[in-house]
Design an enzyme around this catalytic site. Structure first.
Site, PDB file in Angstrom:
ATOM      1  N   SER A  13      -1.856 -10.470  -6.036  1.00 48.24           N
ATOM      2  CA  SER A  13      -1.362 -11.810  -6.377  1.00 48.24           C
ATOM      3  C   SER A  13      -2.509 -12.819  -6.466  1.00 48.24           C
ATOM      4  O   SER A  13      -2.524 -13.664  -7.367  1.00 48.24           O
ATOM      5  CB  SER A  13      -0.296 -12.279  -5.381  1.00 48.24           C
ATOM      6  OG  SER A  13      -0.819 -12.337  -4.070  1.00 48.24           O
ATOM      7  N   ASN A  14      -3.481 -12.725  -5.569  1.00 47.86           N
ATOM      8  CA  ASN A  14      -4.645 -13.612  -5.667  1.00 47.86           C
ATOM      9  C   ASN A  14      -5.478 -13.290  -6.904  1.00 47.86           C
ATOM     10  O   ASN A  14      -5.977 -14.186  -7.576  1.00 47.86           O
ATOM     11  CB  ASN A  14      -5.507 -13.527  -4.403  1.00 47.86           C
ATOM     12  CG  ASN A  14      -5.192 -14.627  -3.416  1.00 47.86           C
ATOM     13  OD1 ASN A  14      -5.055 -15.780  -3.783  1.00 47.86           O
ATOM     14  ND2 ASN A  14      -5.080 -14.259  -2.153  1.00 47.86           N
ATOM     15  N   LEU A  85      -9.899  -4.380   1.402  1.00 51.57           N
ATOM     16  CA  LEU A  85      -9.866  -4.086   2.828  1.00 51.57           C
ATOM     17  C   LEU A  85     -11.025  -3.242   3.353  1.00 51.57           C
ATOM     18  O   LEU A  85     -11.135  -3.041   4.553  1.00 51.57           O
ATOM     19  CB  LEU A  85      -8.533  -3.419   3.189  1.00 51.57           C
ATOM     20  CG  LEU A  85      -7.299  -4.262   2.868  1.00 51.57           C
ATOM     21  CD1 LEU A  85      -6.029  -3.524   3.270  1.00 51.57           C
ATOM     22  CD2 LEU A  85      -7.363  -5.620   3.545  1.00 51.57           C
ATOM     23  N   ASN A 102     -15.385 -13.708   0.008  1.00 51.52           N
ATOM     24  CA  ASN A 102     -14.107 -13.196   0.465  1.00 51.52           C
ATOM     25  C   ASN A 102     -13.223 -14.370   0.867  1.00 51.52           C
ATOM     26  O   ASN A 102     -13.721 -15.444   1.199  1.00 51.52           O
ATOM     27  CB  ASN A 102     -14.318 -12.271   1.673  1.00 51.52           C
ATOM     28  CG  ASN A 102     -13.044 -11.617   2.147  1.00 51.52           C
ATOM     29  OD1 ASN A 102     -12.187 -11.229   1.354  1.00 51.52           O
ATOM     30  ND2 ASN A 102     -12.903 -11.480   3.457  1.00 51.52           N
ATOM     31  N   HIS A 104     -10.170 -15.169   3.651  1.00 44.04           N
ATOM     32  CA  HIS A 104      -9.518 -14.642   4.855  1.00 44.04           C
ATOM     33  C   HIS A 104      -8.335 -15.543   5.197  1.00 44.04           C
ATOM     34  O   HIS A 104      -8.461 -16.769   5.133  1.00 44.04           O
ATOM     35  CB  HIS A 104     -10.513 -14.596   6.019  1.00 44.04           C
ATOM     36  CG  HIS A 104      -9.960 -13.929   7.230  1.00 44.04           C
ATOM     37  ND1 HIS A 104      -9.821 -12.559   7.302  1.00 44.04           N
ATOM     38  CD2 HIS A 104      -9.474 -14.427   8.386  1.00 44.04           C
ATOM     39  CE1 HIS A 104      -9.282 -12.251   8.481  1.00 44.04           C
ATOM     40  NE2 HIS A 104      -9.058 -13.367   9.153  1.00 44.04           N
ATOM     41  N   ASP A 145     -15.922 -10.528   8.180  1.00 44.80           N
ATOM     42  CA  ASP A 145     -15.530 -11.928   8.384  1.00 44.80           C
ATOM     43  C   ASP A 145     -16.548 -12.770   9.136  1.00 44.80           C
ATOM     44  O   ASP A 145     -16.187 -13.759   9.774  1.00 44.80           O
ATOM     45  CB  ASP A 145     -14.168 -11.996   9.103  1.00 44.80           C
ATOM     46  CG  ASP A 145     -13.072 -11.289   8.327  1.00 44.80           C
ATOM     47  OD1 ASP A 145     -13.090 -11.359   7.084  1.00 44.80           O
ATOM     48  OD2 ASP A 145     -12.203 -10.670   8.964  1.00 44.80           O
ATOM     49  N   GLU A 174      -4.205 -20.359  -0.496  1.00 44.46           N
ATOM     50  CA  GLU A 174      -5.062 -19.434  -1.256  1.00 44.46           C
ATOM     51  C   GLU A 174      -4.959 -19.724  -2.751  1.00 44.46           C
ATOM     52  O   GLU A 174      -5.982 -19.863  -3.441  1.00 44.46           O
ATOM     53  CB  GLU A 174      -4.645 -17.984  -0.985  1.00 44.46           C
ATOM     54  CG  GLU A 174      -4.961 -17.507   0.404  1.00 44.46           C
ATOM     55  CD  GLU A 174      -4.383 -16.140   0.720  1.00 44.46           C
ATOM     56  OE1 GLU A 174      -4.807 -15.569   1.740  1.00 44.46           O
ATOM     57  OE2 GLU A 174      -3.512 -15.639  -0.018  1.00 44.46           O
TER      58      GLU A 174
END
Length: 187
Positions: A13-14, A85, A102, A104, A145, A174
């Site tokens: 979706s992003n 991932l 990235n 998060h 992260d 997002e």
């Protein structure tokens, strides 16, 4: 023309939001989407959106330069992780310094690290009775992260919010911010 390659592992979706956003910006192009899952729904989205998509396995990413070489062939200016991932290997970080980002689904450094993604993050936010959460867009380094933070956006968490409701609030952040930050980085 600036070239983006998106790495995704899931529904995409992003990725779709980013692709759609840059369809209207003539100076920036999503040239491909790469996925590590043969059954990822992002592949269906790429078919519909007419964006080339490629599957790769763990060997291609971690034991060879195949993925790095593909990114070079595609003249990639920015690698965008959107629900990807796997840990990014050092050879890719070295080949694209400060060119891998990235997103998060929490306000790092909280709720980051190995195994903290998706629903697990939102459940942790709920379990810890946080009053706010959000998104963090950051550079990728050799640790999950922990790369330098580029941007954060916050949203309130109500005591009555379920993890799914928290996730929806985070997704809205997002969709609103990720493409704009990408554009800013490439301008």
């Amino acid at each position: 023309m600036k070239q983006i390659v998106i790495l995704a592992s899931g529904s995409g979706s992003n990725a779709e939001n980013i692709i759609t956003y840059f369809n209207n910006i003539p100076t920036i192009n999503v040239v491909a989407v790469l996925t590590n899952k043969k059954e990822a729904k992002v592949l269906e989205r790429c078919d519909r959106l007419e964006v080339p998509a490629f599957y790769f396995n763990k060997v291609a990413l971690t034991k060879t330069d195949a993925v790095v070489d593909l990114l070079k062939v595609l003249n990639t200016d920015l690698v965008v992780l959107a629900g990807f991932l796997w840990k990014v290997p050092e050879n890719m970080i070295e080949a694209f310094p400060k060119k891998i980002i990235n997103i998060h689904p929490a306000l790092l450094p909280k709720y980051g690290g190995k195994g903290m993604y998706g629903e697990k993050v939102h459940q942790a936010v709920k379990d810890n009775k946080e009053t706010e959460t959000g998104i963090t867009i950051h550079y990728v380094n050799e640790n999950y992260d922990e790369g330098a933070i580029i941007f954060q956006a916050k949203t309130k968490v109500e005591p009555s919010d379920s993890p799914d409701q928290i996730a929806e609030k985070v997704h809205q952040l997002e969709y609103e911010h990720f493409p704009k930050i990408i554009e800013k980085l490439l301008s």
